[in-house]
Design an enzyme around this catalytic site. Sequence first.
Site: not given
Ligand code: GLP
Length: 251
Positions: A67, A136, A138, A143
């Site tokens: 993404d 959440n 995702h 989402e």
């Molecule tokens: C972000 C990314 C995800 C990632 C998630 C968790 O928003 N788009 O691909 O897995 O949040 O992030 P973190 O590893 O910092 O908790």
Amino acid sequence: MNIIIADHYDNLCEVSADIVKKCVRTQESAVLGLATGSTPIGLYKKLILDYQSGDVDFSNVTTFNLDEYVGLSRSHPESYNKFMNDHFFQHVNIHPDNIHIPQGDHPKLEAECKQYEDLIRYAGGIDLQILGIGSNGHIGFNEPGSDPEARTRVVRLSESTIEANARFFGDTALVPRLAISMGIKTIMEFSKHIVLLANGEEKADAIQQMAEGPVTPDMPASILQTHHNVTVIVDKKAGQKLKNQSLYRTS
Ligand code: GLP
């Protein structure tokens, strides 16, 4: 779904790095799906060290990131493009032409999404997809409520994700509201093996629901229960709410 509860974060990084290295060594030209976020940073650190010591060679590797924020240029300090360069790409020998990240400031976003999807298809799919998970549930930026049939597209970030990611931007108002994300269908159909990583107690509820709860768009990661080849690697804190602990492997 194969669940591994790692002793601690370093251990999680080692186990996941071993899986990546095995994939890169056994495939003639491996295609890796990569994730951003704080969770995989230790994995990338480990892979950089292994590359520097000659243990792994990325010269034939192609990558696709999950993404990117809409509206941010590649060089924006919080773009996922910059994140990946800083934390991984500039330290290893992946050919720049083989690195793919959606272009968040593309003038024609829909065309960019379609082309991204086509590029993954032409590459023959993804041998190994690394995923993080939002609190959440995702995956990528899919989402809660995301259509399980969705392909790469422009998505709207949920309020909880905007809040969670505000720490990087310094202010909630500065967090982009839109992103380009591989869709659930993109991930499910193109990935031959999925490795989902999570650490810390703030992920414990999401991990329990993802692995042991119902498969529902309200918990996007739960669809991974229906994929044929998923490895979940969590540290003890992220795995603490799993009910069937005896079924899971520890490392
Ligand atoms: C972000 C990314 C995800 C990632 C998630 C968790 O928003 N788009 O691909 O897995 O949040 O992030 P973190 O590893 O910092 O908790």
